[in-house]
Motif scaffolding. Sequence first.
Motif, PDB file in Angstrom:
ATOM      1  N   THR B  76      -0.552   0.151  12.225  1.00 44.93           N
ATOM      2  CA  THR B  76       0.507   0.508  11.274  1.00 44.93           C
ATOM      3  C   THR B  76       1.849   0.149  11.907  1.00 44.93           C
ATOM      4  OG1 THR B  76       0.711   2.714  12.213  1.00 44.93           O
ATOM      5  CG2 THR B  76      -0.886   2.424  10.430  1.00 44.93           C
ATOM      6  N   GLU B  77       2.887   0.279  11.117  1.00 41.41           N
ATOM      7  CA  GLU B  77       4.220  -0.005  11.655  1.00 41.41           C
ATOM      8  C   GLU B  77       4.567   0.941  12.788  1.00 41.41           C
ATOM      9  OE1 GLU B  77       7.038  -0.066   8.510  1.00 41.41           O
ATOM     10  OE2 GLU B  77       6.281  -1.940   7.677  1.00 41.41           O
ATOM     11  N   ALA B  78       3.909   2.117  12.765  1.00 40.65           N
ATOM     12  CA  ALA B  78       4.156   3.097  13.831  1.00 40.65           C
ATOM     13  C   ALA B  78       3.371   2.773  15.096  1.00 40.65           C
ATOM     14  CB  ALA B  78       3.795   4.501  13.345  1.00 40.65           C
ATOM     15  N   GLY B  79       2.583   1.690  15.031  1.00 42.93           N
ATOM     16  CA  GLY B  79       1.811   1.297  16.222  1.00 42.93           C
ATOM     17  C   GLY B  79       0.502   2.036  16.355  1.00 42.93           C
ATOM     18  N   ASP B  82      -4.539   1.307  11.977  1.00 45.32           N
ATOM     19  CA  ASP B  82      -4.376   1.364  10.525  1.00 45.32           C
ATOM     20  C   ASP B  82      -5.694   1.801   9.899  1.00 45.32           C
ATOM     21  OD1 ASP B  82      -3.993   1.012   7.859  1.00 45.32           O
ATOM     22  OD2 ASP B  82      -3.199  -1.044   8.020  1.00 45.32           O
TER      23      ASP B  82
END
Lengths: 88, 567
Positions: B76-79, B82
């Motif tokens: 995810t964009e949060a690392g 996903d």
Amino acid sequence: MDTVMLQFRHRGMAPGLDEVAALFGLAPGEIDATFGVIATDPAEGLYTVRIDVRGADRVRAALAQRPADPAEGLFANPPIAPFGPPED
Amino acid sequence: MKRNLIIELDYGARLAEAAFAAASDPQAGLDPAAVPDIAGIALDPSFAPTVIPGVHATDPTAPGYVSGQKVELALTEAGEIDPNQATYIVRATAEEDKVEEILAQKHVVGVFADVEIQPSLICPGSPPMGDDGDVERLLCVPQMRRLRMDGSGVLVAIVDTGINLAHLSARGRPITLDVARSWVPSPGMVPGNAPVGHGTMCAFDAAIAAPQATFLDIQLLRSSASGPTPMSGVLSDAVRAYSHLISVMTAPRRPGEARSLVVNNSWGMFHPSWDFPVGHPGNYSDNPNHPFNRIVAALERVGADILFAAGNCGANCPDGRCQGVTANAIYGANSHPSVLTIAGVDISNTRVGYSSQGPGRLARNKPDLAGYTHFRGSGVYAADGGTSAATPVVAGVVAAVRSRRPFQPGNPAASPAAIRALMRSTATDLGAAGFDFDHGFGVVGGCALVRRFIRVRPIRPIDICRRIPELCRPRPLPIDICRRFPEICRGVRRPDLPLPPPDLPRPGPQFAADDESLGDFGFELGGASLEDLLAAVWEAGYYDGSQVTGGAAASRSPAKGCGCGCS
């Protein structure tokens, strides 16, 4: 008793316990009579007795009077145990 | 047939939530409600769903690209992983023939076999692998027996805690014991009647390859001297025991008496703290002048084949008594240059994790070879384990070899050194090519030894006359029709030529043909030979032929008025 092995060279027939005791300044009771005198390397004239560690200093003194020989001296008598079954 | 399966599923909100929660909870199980309905499977509720992170191909043009990295985790964009791109595995059982149907169902990404796995290495406490029958097969013991490689005529000394003969008989491996030449450390002990224990296991394992050997029960580890465990002793007792074995080897020989001696030692010193320090003149572990190391060399010089266990201080999972010391842990006589030092492998030829590794203290290239261990055998323990069991397995093979190559003083080919070289050269290499400190030269090669001892015989030509005597019986000479009747072979039909005078059949005592059947030719056939008859038949045919073709009459017509075409 704690014991060590004394290995020494001797020419001719195997010496008796009394002769070994006299050679190394040991009291008769300090040599294990049940062990006896064993030829550890007959071809080299090497014999071994089992002695009480309390006589070790006298043996070292007697050995110091003899020509240096790595095969002569007091040797460890470590415990031994079967190699199995392996334990955790 | 039902199979254990790993089912890989695609994203589902409840399944993903359960899987991510289980990642931090080792006690978590499976909530069946979190798994979509899959027909034909039975889920394992003890196996929590597990996240398999998704991956996608890397973009070589993207900032931070690592050369050579072909895929990267789907994050995810949060690392974080996903969950939408991840998959999830559950464990289930299903009929093997339903796998295709399961795979075709919605949400199922993959179906995989969930095979049984075992630890890669046998360690203390591991269950046995295989049994003594497997060891027999691996050593080619049946083939050895056919070559009389069975220990007959050989003494095998089990230097240990003593042998219990009744137990061996009950386990199907009875042995012959030489009580007179056995040895006990104290009065009152009886050879062959020791408590069932380590020594009995060793005798059982030596008898795998050498069932016909004569055993000596050398009860060293029942000595009255105090050791660290109830079944132990001190090294000076081993000096006594070896002195006895030297006397066995050097005693006057009776006519026909066996004097090959194989000495099995499945014991040793576990820890260097039991010894004088290295460098001390009285040290045992590293000192070839120690009385026991000297007497080992002396026993080898009088012809004994001596085997020592490498020890159970292997780096992977050492025996607890090693106290963590696993480097250079083959001490003293166990590493003596005049002995075979034996490591342990399981029946899959994998080194057991506790088998001590080289280099050795007295001789660097130790162990020499490996034997099979940790199998179900004697019944003394759950497994005949340790390098303790590997050593008598090899000792039995050495005894089997000695049945065919007995010790002969003065014969270099039958010396203990030659036998050691033979055992090394026939070992099956394991691990790194050639010698290595884990396996030595490899695992004992019983089958290779069998091949060494098969006598090579020159192939004799087949004696066809002996095999098929009918072919070689004296036979009548073949008829040389061209020599006898050259007109035929010249291909010139000259019926007008006078035929050679036929050899009229001569009466004789050997002819047994039916006279009447041939009597039409007017011959007296009582003693004709086959050749005579053939000539007469040919003549008759020639005559008939000449009549048919209108040729001149043969010079001689059958002397018969018969109404069969003749005139």
